[in-house]
Motif scaffolding. Sequence first.
Motif, PDB file in Angstrom:
ATOM      1  N   GLY A   1     -31.654   5.242 -76.511  1.00  0.00           N
ATOM      2  CA  GLY A   1     -32.247   3.980 -76.933  1.00  0.00           C
ATOM      3  C   GLY A   1     -31.370   2.799 -76.586  1.00  0.00           C
ATOM      4  N   SER A   2     -31.974   1.630 -76.601  1.00  0.00           N
ATOM      5  CA  SER A   2     -31.262   0.423 -76.176  1.00  0.00           C
ATOM      6  C   SER A   2     -30.099   0.066 -77.091  1.00  0.00           C
ATOM      7  CB  SER A   2     -32.235  -0.762 -76.111  1.00  0.00           C
ATOM      8  OG  SER A   2     -32.847  -0.961 -77.380  1.00  0.00           O
ATOM      9  N   SER A   3     -30.167   0.459 -78.359  1.00  0.00           N
ATOM     10  CA  SER A   3     -29.097   0.117 -79.295  1.00  0.00           C
ATOM     11  C   SER A   3     -28.167   1.285 -79.575  1.00  0.00           C
ATOM     12  CB  SER A   3     -29.700  -0.369 -80.624  1.00  0.00           C
ATOM     13  OG  SER A   3     -30.501   0.658 -81.196  1.00  0.00           O
ATOM     14  N   GLY A   4     -28.445   2.404 -78.922  1.00  0.00           N
ATOM     15  CA  GLY A   4     -27.636   3.588 -79.183  1.00  0.00           C
ATOM     16  C   GLY A   4     -26.370   3.617 -78.354  1.00  0.00           C
ATOM     17  N   GLY A   5     -25.343   4.257 -78.891  1.00  0.00           N
ATOM     18  CA  GLY A   5     -24.105   4.413 -78.150  1.00  0.00           C
ATOM     19  C   GLY A   5     -24.208   5.586 -77.184  1.00  0.00           C
ATOM     20  N   HIS A   6     -23.166   5.791 -76.414  1.00  0.00           N
ATOM     21  CA  HIS A   6     -23.152   6.889 -75.451  1.00  0.00           C
ATOM     22  C   HIS A   6     -23.085   8.220 -76.199  1.00  0.00           C
ATOM     23  CE1 HIS A   6     -22.349   9.351 -72.035  1.00  0.00           C
ATOM     24  NE2 HIS A   6     -22.076   8.331 -71.210  1.00  0.00           N
ATOM     25  N   LYS A   7     -23.964   9.152 -75.834  1.00  0.00           N
ATOM     26  CA  LYS A   7     -24.000  10.437 -76.541  1.00  0.00           C
ATOM     27  C   LYS A   7     -22.703  11.216 -76.404  1.00  0.00           C
ATOM     28  CE  LYS A   7     -26.253  12.863 -72.681  1.00  0.00           C
ATOM     29  NZ  LYS A   7     -27.445  13.669 -72.283  1.00  0.00           N
ATOM     30  N   LEU A   8     -22.021  11.084 -75.272  1.00  0.00           N
ATOM     31  CA  LEU A   8     -20.787  11.842 -75.071  1.00  0.00           C
ATOM     32  C   LEU A   8     -19.604  11.270 -75.838  1.00  0.00           C
ATOM     33  CD1 LEU A   8     -20.958  12.781 -71.285  1.00  0.00           C
ATOM     34  CD2 LEU A   8     -21.777  14.048 -73.282  1.00  0.00           C
ATOM     35  N   LEU A   9     -19.797  10.076 -76.414  1.00  0.00           N
ATOM     36  CA  LEU A   9     -18.762   9.475 -77.248  1.00  0.00           C
ATOM     37  C   LEU A   9     -19.061   9.668 -78.726  1.00  0.00           C
ATOM     38  CD1 LEU A   9     -18.148   6.182 -75.242  1.00  0.00           C
ATOM     39  CD2 LEU A   9     -16.844   8.315 -75.143  1.00  0.00           C
ATOM     40  N   ALA A  10     -20.172  10.342 -79.027  1.00  0.00           N
ATOM     41  CA  ALA A  10     -20.473  10.680 -80.419  1.00  0.00           C
ATOM     42  C   ALA A  10     -19.363  11.566 -80.965  1.00  0.00           C
ATOM     43  CB  ALA A  10     -21.819  11.395 -80.502  1.00  0.00           C
ATOM     44  N   GLU A  11     -19.124  11.466 -82.269  1.00  0.00           N
ATOM     45  CA  GLU A  11     -18.004  12.195 -82.868  1.00  0.00           C
ATOM     46  C   GLU A  11     -18.424  13.568 -83.367  1.00  0.00           C
ATOM     47  OE1 GLU A  11     -15.372  11.658 -86.858  1.00  0.00           O
ATOM     48  OE2 GLU A  11     -15.405   9.919 -85.496  1.00  0.00           O
ATOM     49  N   PHE A  12     -17.710  14.579 -82.890  1.00  0.00           N
ATOM     50  CA  PHE A  12     -17.878  15.949 -83.344  1.00  0.00           C
ATOM     51  C   PHE A  12     -16.492  16.495 -83.665  1.00  0.00           C
ATOM     52  CE2 PHE A  12     -21.939  15.457 -81.317  1.00  0.00           C
ATOM     53  CZ  PHE A  12     -22.794  16.351 -81.969  1.00  0.00           C
ATOM     54  N   ASP A  13     -16.340  16.997 -84.881  1.00  0.00           N
ATOM     55  CA  ASP A  13     -15.036  17.542 -85.306  1.00  0.00           C
ATOM     56  C   ASP A  13     -13.919  16.521 -85.130  1.00  0.00           C
ATOM     57  OD1 ASP A  13     -16.262  19.977 -85.897  1.00  0.00           O
ATOM     58  OD2 ASP A  13     -15.887  20.776 -83.890  1.00  0.00           O
ATOM     59  N   GLY A  14     -14.248  15.252 -85.377  1.00  0.00           N
ATOM     60  CA  GLY A  14     -13.231  14.203 -85.352  1.00  0.00           C
ATOM     61  C   GLY A  14     -12.832  13.724 -83.977  1.00  0.00           C
ATOM     62  N   MET A  15     -13.616  14.049 -82.951  1.00  0.00           N
ATOM     63  CA  MET A  15     -13.277  13.603 -81.594  1.00  0.00           C
ATOM     64  C   MET A  15     -14.551  13.353 -80.799  1.00  0.00           C
ATOM     65  SD  MET A  15     -12.057  17.215 -79.821  1.00  0.00           S
ATOM     66  CE  MET A  15     -11.123  17.715 -81.284  1.00  0.00           C
ATOM     67  N   PRO A  16     -14.457  12.577 -79.714  1.00  0.00           N
ATOM     68  CA  PRO A  16     -15.643  12.369 -78.873  1.00  0.00           C
ATOM     69  C   PRO A  16     -16.166  13.688 -78.325  1.00  0.00           C
ATOM     70  CG  PRO A  16     -13.908  10.798 -78.314  1.00  0.00           C
ATOM     71  CD  PRO A  16     -13.289  11.808 -79.244  1.00  0.00           C
ATOM     72  N   LEU A  17     -17.475  13.817 -78.240  1.00  0.00           N
ATOM     73  CA  LEU A  17     -18.087  15.055 -77.780  1.00  0.00           C
ATOM     74  C   LEU A  17     -17.573  15.463 -76.402  1.00  0.00           C
ATOM     75  CD1 LEU A  17     -20.077  17.371 -77.945  1.00  0.00           C
ATOM     76  CD2 LEU A  17     -21.901  15.787 -77.243  1.00  0.00           C
ATOM     77  N   VAL A  18     -17.384  14.509 -75.493  1.00  0.00           N
ATOM     78  CA  VAL A  18     -16.939  14.862 -74.151  1.00  0.00           C
ATOM     79  C   VAL A  18     -15.550  15.494 -74.187  1.00  0.00           C
ATOM     80  CG1 VAL A  18     -15.935  12.579 -73.616  1.00  0.00           C
ATOM     81  CG2 VAL A  18     -16.755  14.059 -71.769  1.00  0.00           C
ATOM     82  N   ARG A  19     -14.697  15.013 -75.081  1.00  0.00           N
ATOM     83  CA  ARG A  19     -13.365  15.606 -75.213  1.00  0.00           C
ATOM     84  C   ARG A  19     -13.471  17.014 -75.799  1.00  0.00           C
ATOM     85  NH1 ARG A  19      -8.036  13.979 -75.510  1.00  0.00           N
ATOM     86  NH2 ARG A  19      -6.709  15.285 -76.802  1.00  0.00           N
ATOM     87  N   ARG A  20     -14.318  17.167 -76.778  1.00  0.00           N
ATOM     88  CA  ARG A  20     -14.509  18.482 -77.391  1.00  0.00           C
ATOM     89  C   ARG A  20     -15.021  19.485 -76.362  1.00  0.00           C
ATOM     90  NH1 ARG A  20     -18.596  21.176 -80.184  1.00  0.00           N
ATOM     91  NH2 ARG A  20     -17.986  22.272 -82.100  1.00  0.00           N
ATOM     92  N   SER A  21     -15.964  19.071 -75.531  1.00  0.00           N
ATOM     93  CA  SER A  21     -16.498  19.949 -74.496  1.00  0.00           C
ATOM     94  C   SER A  21     -15.428  20.287 -73.465  1.00  0.00           C
ATOM     95  CB  SER A  21     -17.702  19.295 -73.809  1.00  0.00           C
ATOM     96  OG  SER A  21     -18.763  19.093 -74.723  1.00  0.00           O
ATOM     97  N   ALA A  22     -14.614  19.290 -73.113  1.00  0.00           N
ATOM     98  CA  ALA A  22     -13.549  19.515 -72.131  1.00  0.00           C
ATOM     99  C   ALA A  22     -12.500  20.492 -72.670  1.00  0.00           C
ATOM    100  CB  ALA A  22     -12.890  18.191 -71.752  1.00  0.00           C
ATOM    101  N   LEU A  23     -12.183  20.403 -73.954  1.00  0.00           N
ATOM    102  CA  LEU A  23     -11.235  21.336 -74.554  1.00  0.00           C
ATOM    103  C   LEU A  23     -11.818  22.750 -74.600  1.00  0.00           C
ATOM    104  CD1 LEU A  23      -9.819  19.186 -77.501  1.00  0.00           C
ATOM    105  CD2 LEU A  23      -8.543  20.029 -75.524  1.00  0.00           C
ATOM    106  N   THR A  24     -13.107  22.837 -74.896  1.00  0.00           N
ATOM    107  CA  THR A  24     -13.773  24.141 -74.886  1.00  0.00           C
ATOM    108  C   THR A  24     -13.645  24.786 -73.512  1.00  0.00           C
ATOM    109  OG1 THR A  24     -15.363  23.494 -76.600  1.00  0.00           O
ATOM    110  CG2 THR A  24     -16.000  25.309 -75.155  1.00  0.00           C
ATOM    111  N   ALA A  25     -13.843  24.003 -72.478  1.00  0.00           N
ATOM    112  CA  ALA A  25     -13.745  24.509 -71.106  1.00  0.00           C
ATOM    113  C   ALA A  25     -12.307  24.855 -70.740  1.00  0.00           C
ATOM    114  CB  ALA A  25     -14.309  23.480 -70.137  1.00  0.00           C
ATOM    115  N   SER A  26     -11.371  23.976 -71.098  1.00  0.00           N
ATOM    116  CA  SER A  26      -9.962  24.173 -70.726  1.00  0.00           C
ATOM    117  C   SER A  26      -9.356  25.410 -71.372  1.00  0.00           C
ATOM    118  CB  SER A  26      -9.143  22.942 -71.120  1.00  0.00           C
ATOM    119  OG  SER A  26      -9.560  21.803 -70.408  1.00  0.00           O
TER     120      SER A  26
END
Length: 263
Positions: A78-103
Amino acid sequence: MSLALRAVPTAPSGFDWILERILAGESPAEDDIIGMGVGGLASKIQTRPMPCEPVEEKSVKPIVTIVLLAAGMATRMGSSGGHKLLAEFDGMPLVRRSALTASNSHAESVTVVVGHRQDDIRKALSDLQLNVVANPDYASGMASSLVIGFAAAEANGADGVLVMLADMPGVTTSDLNRLITVFQNSKDVSIVRAISQGKRGNPVILPRSLNDAVLRLTGDIGARDLIETSGLSVIEVEIGDAAQIDVDTPEAIIAAGGIPAES
């Protein structure tokens, strides 16, 4: 002064075995002699010449690398929504959480493809040991990000590329390792795909034989059509709901246990 000749013992060779048979009144044929050509000194074996034990070859596991797709525009937020990958999961941005899962998986390396709001994405990943590559054509769709990821140096030498979407918070390191193990056991000739209750999902591992086909992809399509037309066997691995859950909307982020990012 007489000289005494003293026989110096030597290790028996194949000739000694032939000579013994001749002295015993036998006439070894050509095939008999060829059959004795086993190499090594006969002293290794007390009774008769036998082939030396073969050197056992070490098994080398196929190499798998991960391409993490994080370049999308998140238009459904949506026009007022933030970036989904910057949403917070477990206290960190989702993209970081996904990257740690992969690493943390058994993959040889992780390449993250960025595009939309890449400065913010890079900041979230800044201290991680990753290869981050930019897709300047990210607005054209997922195919361009796949091409960028597969063309990255880390992906080129791999036997298989695990394609992972950065907006799937349910996927765990254990899930990735299961997929990688199945791929390695398949001798790197099959496609391995995560499923949920029989429904196809993500992540997916593509063998090296499909690299050229991936590099020819265009438009807003992923690897699904390529998988169906490849002619390769597809091994499906059940990982539960995680294979189907992505977070494309603020409501989906909340339902998955996350906190939407501010725009």
